[in-house]
Design an enzyme around this catalytic site. Structure first.
Site, PDB file in Angstrom:
ATOM      1  N   ILE A  13       0.688  -1.420  -0.086  1.00  0.00           N
ATOM      2  CA  ILE A  13       0.258   0.049  -0.036  1.00  0.00           C
ATOM      3  C   ILE A  13       0.876   1.404   0.026  1.00  0.00           C
ATOM      4  CG2 ILE A  13      -1.902   1.266   1.033  1.00  0.00           C
ATOM      5  CD1 ILE A  13      -2.588  -1.513   2.513  1.00  0.00           C
ATOM      6  N   ASP A  32      12.090   1.805   5.730  1.00  0.00           N
ATOM      7  CA  ASP A  32      11.314   0.654   5.759  1.00  0.00           C
ATOM      8  C   ASP A  32      12.651  -0.348   6.187  1.00  0.00           C
ATOM      9  OD1 ASP A  32       8.896  -0.589   4.041  1.00  0.00           O
ATOM     10  OD2 ASP A  32      10.272  -1.864   4.818  1.00  0.00           O
ATOM     11  N   ASN A  33      12.413  -1.207   6.796  1.00  0.00           N
ATOM     12  CA  ASN A  33      13.484  -2.060   7.261  1.00  0.00           C
ATOM     13  C   ASN A  33      13.648  -3.361   6.283  1.00  0.00           C
ATOM     14  OD1 ASN A  33      11.284  -3.641   7.936  1.00  0.00           O
ATOM     15  ND2 ASN A  33      12.027  -4.343  10.145  1.00  0.00           N
ATOM     16  N   ASN A  36       9.440  -7.196   4.720  1.00  0.00           N
ATOM     17  CA  ASN A  36       8.512  -7.877   4.140  1.00  0.00           C
ATOM     18  C   ASN A  36       8.276  -7.000   2.845  1.00  0.00           C
ATOM     19  OD1 ASN A  36       6.430  -9.799   3.766  1.00  0.00           O
ATOM     20  ND2 ASN A  36       4.700  -8.126   3.958  1.00  0.00           N
ATOM     21  N   LEU A  84       3.995  -5.109  11.044  1.00  0.00           N
ATOM     22  CA  LEU A  84       3.719  -6.748  10.488  1.00  0.00           C
ATOM     23  C   LEU A  84       2.334  -6.854  10.688  1.00  0.00           C
ATOM     24  CD1 LEU A  84       6.431  -8.453  13.068  1.00  0.00           C
ATOM     25  CD2 LEU A  84       6.647  -7.710  10.363  1.00  0.00           C
ATOM     26  N   SER A 125      -7.251  -0.806  10.354  1.00  0.00           N
ATOM     27  CA  SER A 125      -7.704  -1.860   9.746  1.00  0.00           C
ATOM     28  C   SER A 125      -9.159  -2.076  10.197  1.00  0.00           C
ATOM     29  CB  SER A 125      -6.903  -3.000  10.084  1.00  0.00           C
ATOM     30  OG  SER A 125      -7.785  -4.343   9.577  1.00  0.00           O
ATOM     31  N   TYR A 151      -2.609  -9.409  15.799  1.00  0.00           N
ATOM     32  CA  TYR A 151      -2.108  -8.360  15.078  1.00  0.00           C
ATOM     33  C   TYR A 151      -3.584  -7.083  15.099  1.00  0.00           C
ATOM     34  CZ  TYR A 151      -3.098  -5.720  10.493  1.00  0.00           C
ATOM     35  OH  TYR A 151      -3.449  -4.814   9.369  1.00  0.00           O
ATOM     36  N   LYS A 155      -3.431  -3.130  16.169  1.00  0.00           N
ATOM     37  CA  LYS A 155      -4.023  -1.746  15.504  1.00  0.00           C
ATOM     38  C   LYS A 155      -5.204  -1.124  16.336  1.00  0.00           C
ATOM     39  CE  LYS A 155      -2.198  -2.270  11.464  1.00  0.00           C
ATOM     40  NZ  LYS A 155      -1.399  -1.488  11.025  1.00  0.00           N
ATOM     41  N   PHE A 180     -10.419  -1.748   4.501  1.00  0.00           N
ATOM     42  CA  PHE A 180     -11.089  -2.984   4.322  1.00  0.00           C
ATOM     43  C   PHE A 180     -10.236  -3.901   3.427  1.00  0.00           C
ATOM     44  CE2 PHE A 180     -15.095  -2.907   6.559  1.00  0.00           C
ATOM     45  CZ  PHE A 180     -14.821  -1.497   6.954  1.00  0.00           C
ATOM     46  N   PRO A 293     -10.977 -20.629  10.866  1.00  0.00           N
ATOM     47  CA  PRO A 293     -11.150 -20.231  12.241  1.00  0.00           C
ATOM     48  C   PRO A 293     -11.164 -18.817  12.430  1.00  0.00           C
ATOM     49  CG  PRO A 293      -9.376 -22.133  12.271  1.00  0.00           C
ATOM     50  CD  PRO A 293      -9.705 -21.722  10.792  1.00  0.00           C
TER      51      PRO A 293
HETATM   52  P1  NAD Z   1       3.421  -4.537   3.573  1.00  0.00           P
HETATM   53  O1  NAD Z   1       3.941  -5.861   4.390  1.00  0.00           O
HETATM   54  O2  NAD Z   1       3.277  -4.860   2.208  1.00  0.00           O
HETATM   55  O3  NAD Z   1       4.110  -2.957   3.984  1.00  0.00           O
HETATM   56  C1  NAD Z   1       4.486  -2.942   5.279  1.00  0.00           C
HETATM   57  C2  NAD Z   1       5.991  -2.598   5.198  1.00  0.00           C
HETATM   58  O4  NAD Z   1       6.336  -2.188   6.463  1.00  0.00           O
HETATM   59  C3  NAD Z   1       6.924  -3.465   4.541  1.00  0.00           C
HETATM   60  O5  NAD Z   1       7.561  -3.190   3.498  1.00  0.00           O
HETATM   61  C4  NAD Z   1       7.602  -4.034   5.712  1.00  0.00           C
HETATM   62  O6  NAD Z   1       9.318  -4.314   5.207  1.00  0.00           O
HETATM   63  C5  NAD Z   1       7.694  -2.794   6.604  1.00  0.00           C
HETATM   64  N1  NAD Z   1       8.049  -2.811   8.034  1.00  0.00           N
HETATM   65  C6  NAD Z   1       7.586  -3.574   8.994  1.00  0.00           C
HETATM   66  N2  NAD Z   1       8.131  -3.635  10.209  1.00  0.00           N
HETATM   67  C7  NAD Z   1       8.574  -2.392  10.156  1.00  0.00           C
HETATM   68  C8  NAD Z   1       9.485  -1.968  10.918  1.00  0.00           C
HETATM   69  N3  NAD Z   1       9.915  -2.154  12.439  1.00  0.00           N
HETATM   70  N4  NAD Z   1      10.583  -0.905  10.647  1.00  0.00           N
HETATM   71  C9  NAD Z   1      10.733  -0.408   9.311  1.00  0.00           C
HETATM   72  N5  NAD Z   1       9.581  -1.037   8.515  1.00  0.00           N
HETATM   73  C10 NAD Z   1       8.930  -2.168   8.883  1.00  0.00           C
HETATM   74  O7  NAD Z   1       1.858  -4.399   3.870  1.00  0.00           O
HETATM   75  P2  NAD Z   1       0.772  -3.616   3.183  1.00  0.00           P
HETATM   76  O8  NAD Z   1      -0.325  -4.367   2.890  1.00  0.00           O
HETATM   77  O9  NAD Z   1       1.208  -2.646   2.298  1.00  0.00           O
HETATM   78  O10 NAD Z   1       0.066  -2.865   4.595  1.00  0.00           O
HETATM   79  C11 NAD Z   1       0.629  -1.532   5.100  1.00  0.00           C
HETATM   80  C12 NAD Z   1      -0.200  -1.187   6.302  1.00  0.00           C
HETATM   81  O11 NAD Z   1      -1.470  -1.041   6.134  1.00  0.00           O
HETATM   82  C13 NAD Z   1       0.278  -2.163   7.556  1.00  0.00           C
HETATM   83  O12 NAD Z   1       0.468  -1.465   8.595  1.00  0.00           O
HETATM   84  C14 NAD Z   1      -1.029  -3.036   7.580  1.00  0.00           C
HETATM   85  O13 NAD Z   1      -1.125  -3.579   8.789  1.00  0.00           O
HETATM   86  C15 NAD Z   1      -2.091  -2.262   7.388  1.00  0.00           C
HETATM   87  N6  NAD Z   1      -3.212  -3.074   6.633  1.00  0.00           N
HETATM   88  C16 NAD Z   1      -2.970  -3.573   5.564  1.00  0.00           C
HETATM   89  C17 NAD Z   1      -3.978  -4.279   4.962  1.00  0.00           C
HETATM   90  C18 NAD Z   1      -3.998  -5.275   4.035  1.00  0.00           C
HETATM   91  O14 NAD Z   1      -4.786  -6.371   3.849  1.00  0.00           O
HETATM   92  N7  NAD Z   1      -3.021  -5.286   3.044  1.00  0.00           N
HETATM   93  C19 NAD Z   1      -5.682  -4.083   5.400  1.00  0.00           C
HETATM   94  C20 NAD Z   1      -5.387  -3.238   6.618  1.00  0.00           C
HETATM   95  C21 NAD Z   1      -4.506  -2.728   7.245  1.00  0.00           C
HETATM   96  C1  WQD Z   2     -11.127 -13.124   2.267  1.00  0.00           C
HETATM   97  C2  WQD Z   2     -11.995 -13.825   2.296  1.00  0.00           C
HETATM   98  C3  WQD Z   2     -11.562 -15.949   3.525  1.00  0.00           C
HETATM   99  C4  WQD Z   2      -7.967 -17.257   1.667  1.00  0.00           C
HETATM  100  C5  WQD Z   2      -7.562 -10.350   6.625  1.00  0.00           C
HETATM  101  C6  WQD Z   2      -7.252  -9.658   7.859  1.00  0.00           C
HETATM  102  C7  WQD Z   2      -7.571  -8.392   8.150  1.00  0.00           C
HETATM  103  C8  WQD Z   2      -6.958  -7.605   6.982  1.00  0.00           C
HETATM  104  C9  WQD Z   2      -7.174  -8.160   5.411  1.00  0.00           C
HETATM  105  C10 WQD Z   2      -5.157  -6.210   7.631  1.00  0.00           C
HETATM  106  C11 WQD Z   2     -12.523 -14.668   3.313  1.00  0.00           C
HETATM  107  C12 WQD Z   2     -11.570 -16.262   2.068  1.00  0.00           C
HETATM  108  C13 WQD Z   2      -8.982 -16.479   1.892  1.00  0.00           C
HETATM  109  C14 WQD Z   2      -8.061 -18.710   0.993  1.00  0.00           C
HETATM  110  C15 WQD Z   2     -10.572 -18.205   0.881  1.00  0.00           C
HETATM  111  N1  WQD Z   2      -5.561  -7.210   6.989  1.00  0.00           N
HETATM  112  N2  WQD Z   2     -10.441 -17.108   1.753  1.00  0.00           N
HETATM  113  N3  WQD Z   2      -9.481 -18.966   0.869  1.00  0.00           N
HETATM  114  O1  WQD Z   2      -9.711 -12.316   6.185  1.00  0.00           O
HETATM  115  O2  WQD Z   2     -11.319 -10.665   5.287  1.00  0.00           O
HETATM  116  O3  WQD Z   2      -8.959 -10.133   6.405  1.00  0.00           O
HETATM  117  O4  WQD Z   2      -6.754  -9.434   5.542  1.00  0.00           O
HETATM  118  O5  WQD Z   2      -5.398  -5.412   8.370  1.00  0.00           O
HETATM  119  O6  WQD Z   2      -7.289  -8.109   9.438  1.00  0.00           O
HETATM  120  O7  WQD Z   2      -7.939 -10.744   8.928  1.00  0.00           O
HETATM  121  O8  WQD Z   2      -9.113 -11.290   4.135  1.00  0.00           O
HETATM  122  O9  WQD Z   2      -7.892 -12.090   1.970  1.00  0.00           O
HETATM  123  O10 WQD Z   2      -7.435 -13.511   4.249  1.00  0.00           O
HETATM  124  O11 WQD Z   2      -9.844 -13.306   3.209  1.00  0.00           O
HETATM  125  O12 WQD Z   2     -11.631 -18.635   0.812  1.00  0.00           O
HETATM  126  O13 WQD Z   2      -7.147 -19.361   0.705  1.00  0.00           O
HETATM  127  O14 WQD Z   2     -11.397 -15.053   1.173  1.00  0.00           O
HETATM  128  O15 WQD Z   2     -12.310 -17.072   4.132  1.00  0.00           O
HETATM  129  O16 WQD Z   2     -13.948 -14.730   3.147  1.00  0.00           O
HETATM  130  P1  WQD Z   2      -9.875 -11.269   5.379  1.00  0.00           P
HETATM  131  P2  WQD Z   2      -8.504 -12.530   3.249  1.00  0.00           P
END
Ligand code: NAD
Ligand code: WQD
Length: 334
Positions: A13, A32-33, A36, A84, A125, A151, A155, A180, A293
């Site tokens: 993101i 960024d470290n 990931n 993370l 989140s 996790y 948040k 979302f 689960p």
């Molecule tokens: P991502 O893992 O691709 O990006 C997170 C970045 O943070 C990575 O590049 C990682 O190397 C870096 N990082 C982690 N710990 C660190 C630290 N201690 N110091 C410096 N860098 C560090 O994840 P993303 O999907 O881009 O998500 C970005 C943010 O959005 C996260 O905080 C995540 O929790 C939040 N978020 C993501 C989702 C999703 O589904 N992708 C949904 C809701 C919220």
């Molecule tokens: C989406 C749908 C699964 C994998 C998670 C975190 C949430 C947020 C986003 C960061 C669900 C189904 C999934 C598979 C499947 N992250 N599924 N087979 O669970 O809505 O949210 O990621 O904040 O905190 O909990 O997203 O992409 O894991 O699942 O059928 O192999 O896909 O059951 O209905 P989720 P998801």
């Protein structure tokens, strides 16, 4: 234009948000470290926008190193993505998650305070809503109850920390964005979701199945009380999500403000599979599997507050996300 420090900027993101920041003329630095992500994603950002942000390969828990960055550059805003995010891993390694996400954020907030930086946008989140009676979630709902993993707790706790800091400091502005389910990638296909390790979320798994790296998608739960029996989520195109950060940056105000970023529409797992198959023209191997689960049947955002106050709403569809994902897949290993 003010300089923005993006933590976690080489992530999924973060990198997409940097593209939108560049498009609007912001100067961007990244911390960024790389736990990931890969530094090369910033070459992709440069290909798209013609600008490459400076990367400080620093762990935000390293106070001294973070301090050095803040003392060398003057930032108007921090966008804080670093953290993370793997739910099952957080259950196995809770201390690692609390330490990384919470200590890291506290360090960052201390550096901001010491260097007179008053504005932060935080990646929260939908998980903070925990278990709710209703499927459509809005910002007035109680948070922090029924969160099923460390996790999600991090948040929730960071949101509470930010609200307390805002209460203590009239100059402090923080915008908490509750995402979302982000999917898709930049339409060029140059950057996209490329996590280190085994994917756990639906779209990255679909990508691996399409590439033949995973034999089939397990549809986790086909007996939910939803029209086709599979789970329903609010999948938001990451470019719309990135633009939500620009809208937030343009509407910062003192105190803590909270917005859902979602489309307001739910899509089932089966509908996601059908959309991917339509875009690719090929069947995606799937198998029915038990519920995961802790999963709930249906959740989606009420995004009306962001539309009202930030003048932001999503523009891209699931079909757009599938098209863009295929473009990314055609030039990258999933
Ligand atoms: P991502 O893992 O691709 O990006 C997170 C970045 O943070 C990575 O590049 C990682 O190397 C870096 N990082 C982690 N710990 C660190 C630290 N201690 N110091 C410096 N860098 C560090 O994840 P993303 O999907 O881009 O998500 C970005 C943010 O959005 C996260 O905080 C995540 O929790 C939040 N978020 C993501 C989702 C999703 O589904 N992708 C949904 C809701 C919220
Ligand atoms: C989406 C749908 C699964 C994998 C998670 C975190 C949430 C947020 C986003 C960061 C669900 C189904 C999934 C598979 C499947 N992250 N599924 N087979 O669970 O809505 O949210 O990621 O904040 O905190 O909990 O997203 O992409 O894991 O699942 O059928 O192999 O896909 O059951 O209905 P989720 P998801």
């Amino acid at each position: 234009m003010e300089r923005v420090l993006v933590t976690g900027g080489t992530g999924f993101i973060g990198s997409h948000t940097i593209v939108e920041l560049h498009n609007k003329g912001y100067e961007v630095d990244v911390v960024d470290n790389l736990c990931n992500s890969k530094a090369e994603i910033l070459d992709g950002v440069e290909k798209i926008t013609g600008k490459k942000p400076e990367l400080f390969k620093v762990d935000i828990r390293d106070k001294e190193a973070l301090e050095k960055i803040f003392s060398e550059r003057r930032y108007g805003l921090v966008i804080h993505f670093a953290g993370l995010k793997a739910v099952p891993e957080s259950i196995e390694k809770p201390l690692e998650y609390y330490e990384n996400n919470i200590s890291g954020t506290i360090n960052l907030l201390e550096c901001m305070k010491e260097h007179g930086v008053h504005k932060i946008i935080f990646s929260s989140s939908a998980t903070v809503y925990g278990t709710q009676e209703k499927s459509k979630l809005d910002e007035t709902m109680v948070t922090g109850q029924g969160i099923t993993n460390p996790y999600g707790e991090t948040k929730y706790m960071i949101e509470e920390i930010l609200k307390d800091v805002a209460d203590s400091d009239p100059e402090f502005s923080c915008t908490i964005l509750r995402y979302f389910n982000p999917i898709g990638n930049h339409e060029s296909g140059i950057i996209g979701e490329d996590p280190n390790g085994i994917p756990l979320n639906l779209m990255p798994i679909i990508m691996k199945v399409a590439k033949g790296k995973i034999p089939q998608l397990q549809i986790c739960g086909t007996d939910y009380p939803t029209p086709d029996g599979t789970g329903i989520r609010d999948y938001i195109h990451v470019v719309d999500l990135a633009k939500g950060h620009i809208a937030a940056a343009e509407h910062m105000k003192p105190g803590a403000s909270i917005y859902n970023l979602g489309t307001g529409r739910g899509t089932s797992v089966r509908e996601m599979v059908t959309a991917f198959e339509k875009a690719s023209g090929k069947a995606l191997p799937c198998v029915e599997a038990p519920r995961r689960p802790g999963d709930i049947a249906e959740v989606y955002a009420d995004p009306s507050k962001a539309e009202r106050e930030l003048n932001w709403k999503t523009e891209l569809t699931i079909d757009d996300a599938m098209r863009d994902t295929l473009k990314f897949l055609s030039s990258h290993e999933a």
